[in-house]
Every structure is written in structure tokens, then in C-alpha cells.
Design a protein around this motif. Structure first.
Motif, PDB file in Angstrom:
ATOM      1  N   TYR A 211      49.669  53.625  31.818  1.00  0.00           N
ATOM      2  CA  TYR A 211      50.450  54.543  31.300  1.00  0.00           C
ATOM      3  C   TYR A 211      50.506  54.553  29.905  1.00  0.00           C
ATOM      4  O   TYR A 211      50.772  53.568  29.323  1.00  0.00           O
ATOM      5  N   PHE A 212      50.178  55.904  29.174  1.00  0.00           N
ATOM      6  CA  PHE A 212      50.231  55.797  27.676  1.00  0.00           C
ATOM      7  C   PHE A 212      51.583  56.572  27.235  1.00  0.00           C
ATOM      8  O   PHE A 212      51.869  57.434  27.574  1.00  0.00           O
ATOM      9  N   GLU A 213      52.532  55.709  26.533  1.00  0.00           N
ATOM     10  CA  GLU A 213      53.543  56.508  26.245  1.00  0.00           C
ATOM     11  C   GLU A 213      53.450  57.174  25.006  1.00  0.00           C
ATOM     12  O   GLU A 213      53.934  58.288  25.210  1.00  0.00           O
ATOM     13  N   ALA A 214      52.278  57.189  24.347  1.00  0.00           N
ATOM     14  CA  ALA A 214      52.106  58.158  23.127  1.00  0.00           C
ATOM     15  C   ALA A 214      50.491  57.939  22.992  1.00  0.00           C
ATOM     16  O   ALA A 214      49.969  57.014  23.105  1.00  0.00           O
ATOM     17  N   PRO A 215      49.763  59.181  22.544  1.00  0.00           N
ATOM     18  CA  PRO A 215      48.300  59.055  22.195  1.00  0.00           C
ATOM     19  C   PRO A 215      48.045  57.977  21.160  1.00  0.00           C
ATOM     20  O   PRO A 215      48.562  57.788  20.140  1.00  0.00           O
ATOM     21  N   GLY A 216      46.915  57.230  21.525  1.00  0.00           N
ATOM     22  CA  GLY A 216      46.704  56.096  20.465  1.00  0.00           C
ATOM     23  C   GLY A 216      47.424  54.728  20.679  1.00  0.00           C
ATOM     24  O   GLY A 216      46.960  53.781  20.122  1.00  0.00           O
ATOM     25  N   LYS A 217      48.446  54.760  21.424  1.00  0.00           N
ATOM     26  CA  LYS A 217      49.365  53.641  21.802  1.00  0.00           C
ATOM     27  C   LYS A 217      48.525  52.834  22.810  1.00  0.00           C
ATOM     28  O   LYS A 217      47.964  53.246  23.790  1.00  0.00           O
ATOM     29  N   ILE A 218      48.736  51.503  22.566  1.00  0.00           N
ATOM     30  CA  ILE A 218      48.223  50.655  23.659  1.00  0.00           C
ATOM     31  C   ILE A 218      48.902  51.024  25.139  1.00  0.00           C
ATOM     32  O   ILE A 218      50.110  50.971  25.013  1.00  0.00           O
ATOM     33  N   PRO A 219      48.230  51.134  26.253  1.00  0.00           N
ATOM     34  CA  PRO A 219      48.934  51.350  27.454  1.00  0.00           C
ATOM     35  C   PRO A 219      49.586  50.236  28.102  1.00  0.00           C
ATOM     36  O   PRO A 219      49.241  49.059  27.940  1.00  0.00           O
ATOM     37  N   LEU A 220      50.587  50.831  28.968  1.00  0.00           N
ATOM     38  CA  LEU A 220      50.987  49.756  29.730  1.00  0.00           C
ATOM     39  C   LEU A 220      50.473  49.724  31.063  1.00  0.00           C
ATOM     40  O   LEU A 220      49.745  50.715  31.677  1.00  0.00           O
ATOM     41  N   VAL A 221      50.308  48.683  31.801  1.00  0.00           N
ATOM     42  CA  VAL A 221      49.442  48.256  33.184  1.00  0.00           C
ATOM     43  C   VAL A 221      50.522  48.160  34.273  1.00  0.00           C
ATOM     44  O   VAL A 221      51.503  47.400  34.164  1.00  0.00           O
ATOM     45  N   LEU A 222      50.279  48.999  35.444  1.00  0.00           N
ATOM     46  CA  LEU A 222      51.191  48.864  36.676  1.00  0.00           C
ATOM     47  C   LEU A 222      50.300  48.258  37.343  1.00  0.00           C
ATOM     48  O   LEU A 222      49.431  48.846  37.918  1.00  0.00           O
ATOM     49  N   ASP A 223      50.518  47.150  38.257  1.00  0.00           N
ATOM     50  CA  ASP A 223      49.536  46.584  39.089  1.00  0.00           C
ATOM     51  C   ASP A 223      50.114  45.661  40.195  1.00  0.00           C
ATOM     52  O   ASP A 223      51.575  45.621  40.130  1.00  0.00           O
ATOM     53  N   ASN A 224      49.585  45.630  41.266  1.00  0.00           N
ATOM     54  CA  ASN A 224      50.219  44.848  42.333  1.00  0.00           C
ATOM     55  C   ASN A 224      49.693  43.292  42.337  1.00  0.00           C
ATOM     56  O   ASN A 224      50.104  42.395  43.256  1.00  0.00           O
ATOM     57  N   TYR A 225      48.649  43.014  41.454  1.00  0.00           N
ATOM     58  CA  TYR A 225      48.177  41.510  41.245  1.00  0.00           C
ATOM     59  C   TYR A 225      49.233  41.015  40.579  1.00  0.00           C
ATOM     60  O   TYR A 225      49.905  40.050  40.948  1.00  0.00           O
ATOM     61  N   ASP A 226      49.294  41.226  39.216  1.00  0.00           N
ATOM     62  CA  ASP A 226      50.577  40.825  38.499  1.00  0.00           C
ATOM     63  C   ASP A 226      51.555  42.059  38.440  1.00  0.00           C
ATOM     64  O   ASP A 226      51.460  42.931  37.682  1.00  0.00           O
ATOM     65  N   ARG A 227      52.839  41.739  38.967  1.00  0.00           N
ATOM     66  CA  ARG A 227      53.771  42.578  39.265  1.00  0.00           C
ATOM     67  C   ARG A 227      54.685  43.033  37.985  1.00  0.00           C
ATOM     68  O   ARG A 227      55.032  44.078  38.046  1.00  0.00           O
ATOM     69  N   LYS A 228      54.527  42.551  36.775  1.00  0.00           N
ATOM     70  CA  LYS A 228      55.536  42.648  35.763  1.00  0.00           C
ATOM     71  C   LYS A 228      54.586  43.669  34.852  1.00  0.00           C
ATOM     72  O   LYS A 228      53.463  43.462  34.659  1.00  0.00           O
ATOM     73  N   ILE A 229      55.213  44.725  34.504  1.00  0.00           N
ATOM     74  CA  ILE A 229      54.626  45.824  33.666  1.00  0.00           C
ATOM     75  C   ILE A 229      54.431  44.985  32.366  1.00  0.00           C
ATOM     76  O   ILE A 229      55.403  44.706  31.686  1.00  0.00           O
ATOM     77  N   GLN A 230      53.174  45.207  32.070  1.00  0.00           N
ATOM     78  CA  GLN A 230      52.681  44.673  30.659  1.00  0.00           C
ATOM     79  C   GLN A 230      51.888  45.683  29.779  1.00  0.00           C
ATOM     80  O   GLN A 230      51.165  46.473  30.280  1.00  0.00           O
ATOM     81  N   VAL A 231      51.852  45.365  28.224  1.00  0.00           N
ATOM     82  CA  VAL A 231      50.919  46.231  27.643  1.00  0.00           C
ATOM     83  C   VAL A 231      49.451  45.630  28.087  1.00  0.00           C
ATOM     84  O   VAL A 231      49.215  44.404  28.273  1.00  0.00           O
ATOM     85  N   ALA A 232      48.720  46.626  27.838  1.00  0.00           N
ATOM     86  CA  ALA A 232      46.965  46.117  28.236  1.00  0.00           C
ATOM     87  C   ALA A 232      46.590  44.831  27.471  1.00  0.00           C
ATOM     88  O   ALA A 232      45.790  44.320  28.113  1.00  0.00           O
ATOM     89  N   SER A 233      46.905  44.957  26.191  1.00  0.00           N
ATOM     90  CA  SER A 233      46.639  43.766  25.329  1.00  0.00           C
ATOM     91  C   SER A 233      47.127  42.419  25.911  1.00  0.00           C
ATOM     92  O   SER A 233      46.042  41.578  25.463  1.00  0.00           O
ATOM     93  N   ALA A 234      47.879  42.275  26.625  1.00  0.00           N
ATOM     94  CA  ALA A 234      48.541  41.197  27.231  1.00  0.00           C
ATOM     95  C   ALA A 234      47.748  40.964  28.542  1.00  0.00           C
ATOM     96  O   ALA A 234      47.633  39.441  29.044  1.00  0.00           O
ATOM     97  N   ARG A 235      47.212  41.769  29.046  1.00  0.00           N
ATOM     98  CA  ARG A 235      46.510  41.523  30.431  1.00  0.00           C
ATOM     99  C   ARG A 235      45.011  41.014  30.211  1.00  0.00           C
ATOM    100  O   ARG A 235      43.945  41.713  30.343  1.00  0.00           O
ATOM    101  N   ARG A 236      44.705  39.680  29.604  1.00  0.00           N
ATOM    102  CA  ARG A 236      43.471  39.202  29.405  1.00  0.00           C
ATOM    103  C   ARG A 236      42.664  38.881  30.591  1.00  0.00           C
ATOM    104  O   ARG A 236      41.468  38.579  30.434  1.00  0.00           O
ATOM    105  N   ASP A 237      43.288  38.938  31.643  1.00  0.00           N
ATOM    106  CA  ASP A 237      42.584  38.668  32.777  1.00  0.00           C
ATOM    107  C   ASP A 237      42.296  40.001  33.510  1.00  0.00           C
ATOM    108  O   ASP A 237      41.430  39.966  34.674  1.00  0.00           O
ATOM    109  N   LEU A 238      42.242  41.150  32.867  1.00  0.00           N
ATOM    110  CA  LEU A 238      41.532  42.290  33.261  1.00  0.00           C
ATOM    111  C   LEU A 238      40.221  42.946  32.100  1.00  0.00           C
ATOM    112  O   LEU A 238      40.665  42.677  30.976  1.00  0.00           O
ATOM    113  N   ARG A 239      39.329  43.232  32.600  1.00  0.00           N
ATOM    114  CA  ARG A 239      38.283  43.956  31.955  1.00  0.00           C
ATOM    115  C   ARG A 239      37.966  45.256  32.424  1.00  0.00           C
ATOM    116  O   ARG A 239      37.543  45.454  33.503  1.00  0.00           O
ATOM    117  N   PRO A 240      38.639  46.183  31.571  1.00  0.00           N
ATOM    118  CA  PRO A 240      38.367  47.916  31.948  1.00  0.00           C
ATOM    119  C   PRO A 240      37.072  47.961  32.056  1.00  0.00           C
ATOM    120  O   PRO A 240      36.036  47.552  31.532  1.00  0.00           O
TER     121      PRO A 240
END
Length: 232
Positions: free
Chosen positions: A145-174
């Protein structure tokens, strides 16, 4: 009228709605079909979902994100496509996922996407993203989810259930991301470069067509085999 709008969005993504409008939508008829195909428990889950959407339509987008993410994660248990649908790869509609109460990572992300679109979250703020889950070295899908253009998106996941900014999810490689408007090669903190032609878009088109036609599939197969890495 608001309820009618929400239910129409459950059947179609925005780009389908723009080209085809339904004259009417009968919620009791949908729930009756769900009960016939998936039984009482599937009916109950789907009814709870519709009530959640109805009660959340005036919430802030942050609250909508959290409510939808929590609801889908709590109501759906992980099961791979072959065991659940008898196919190696099957993208279920939200009603199919909630009817069965099971799905793989793609189904979690898709159900969240359509739920948020139904609540009025602009489609251009949402993308389904293929990633590699580095903890287990497995392919995975999340909703971003992009709150605004150019802003780091939020991640909604079923593995780690807490919504976090993408930069905090170092366990994910886009790898790449997409929605109804196109496909992007993913970058860790940005929008990426838009490209054409992908299995993801083909699967997406097939999914939307099945939703538009009101398909409710079922399969009673090998439901004991689960992929162990997903947390539920």
C-alpha cells in the motif's frame, strides 16, 4: 446505495467496473450460493466479511488496512493450491477463499486487495507484489500500500502479520508488482519500471473474469498436506 457499491466492487476490479455496470446485485442470493457450495461455516465467514466491509466504509484508510489485514489473516488458514483446489497454481476469488477458509499466500493478498478496493481505497495505491521470503528462501506474495507517490509502501502479509514499512521487511526481496492497471518490476523502496507481458497479468485477468462471472469453485482433495513455512 453505499452497500450496493461495496458489493459491486467485490465482483470486479475498477477497470472492469469502468466498462460494465450491473443493474442489480442480490446479496442474499450470493450468500445462498455460498452456503450451497461451502456449507454453514463458509456462509458464516462470508457474512462476517460483508459485515466488516459495511461497518468499515467510513473508517480512515489506516484503520481499513488494519481491519482487513487482521480479518483475512484470522479467518483463512494456509493451504497450498494442489491440496486445496487440485491445481498447481490457482488464484482464488475472495469469496472462494473465505468460503473454503483456506488459501495460499496469493489468495491472502488477493482477498485483501479486493476488500480494500471495495472500501474505496484507490487501486493505484495497492499492488500485489511477488517477493522471495529470505527466511525460508521461498517465493511469496504480499499486498503493498502506497500512502503517497514516492513514499515507502506498507506491507500486508500473512507470514509476518504486523503491517510494516517495506524497508523494515529485510526478510523480503521484491521481484515484481502489479494491479489491474499494469505490471512493474519491483524495487525495494520505489515504484519500479512498468513492463508488459507476464504470467502474473494473465493470472490476474483470469481471476477478474471468474469474479465477474460469479464462479464459485470447490475441490475436496488432499487437504492434509500443508506447506510448513507459513505462519497461521
Amino acid at each position: 446505495m453505499q452497500k450496493f457499491y461495496i458489493l459491486m466492487c467485490l465482483l470486479c476490479s475498477f477497470f472492469v467496473i469502468a466498462t460494465k455496470l450491473f443493474d442489480s446485485f442480490d446479496e442474499p442470493k450470493l450468500l445462498k450460493r455460498v452456503k450451497t457450495v461451502y456449507g454453514d461455516t463458509g456462509f458464516a465467514r462470508t457474512e462476517k466479511w460483508l459485515k466488516l466491509l459495511e461497518s468499515s466504509k467510513n473508517d480512515s484508510q489506516w484503520n481499513q488496512l488494519n481491519k482487513v489485514n487482521t480479518f483475512i489473516n484470522n479467518q483463512v488458514s494456509y493451504l497450498n493450491d494442489l491440496s486445496l483446489w487440485g491445481k498447481k497454481d490457482y488464484w482464488a476469488s475472495p469469496v472462494e477463499t473465505l468460503g473454503r477458509g483456506k488459501g495460499d499466500c496469493e489468495d491472502f493478498a488477493i482477498a485483501k486487495f479486493f476488500s480494500l478496493v471495495a472500501l474505496g481505497v484507490p487501486e493505484n495505491k495497492l499492488r500485489l507484489m511477488y517477493v522471495r521470503q529470505l527466511t525460508v528462501n521461498e517465493p511469496h506474495m504480499v499486498l503493498i500500500y502506497f500512502e503517497a507517490p514516492g513514499k515507502i509502501p506498507l506491507v500486508l502479509d500473512n507470514y509476518d502479520r504486523k503491517i510494516q514499512v517495506a524497508s523494515a521487511r529485510r526478510d523480503l526481496r521484491p521481484i515484481y508488482s502489479f494491479n489491474g492497471n499494469g505490471l512493474w518490476m519491483a524495487k525495494a523502496k520505489g515504484m519500479g519500471k512498468k513492463v508488459k507481458n507476464s504470467r502474473g497479468i494473465s493470472a490476474w485477468t483470469s481471476l477478474v473474469q471468474r469474479i465477474e462471472e460469479g464462479e464459485l469453485n470447490n475441490f475436496h482433495g488432499l487437504e492434509n498436506k500443508q506447506d510448513s513455512y507459513v505462519r497461521n
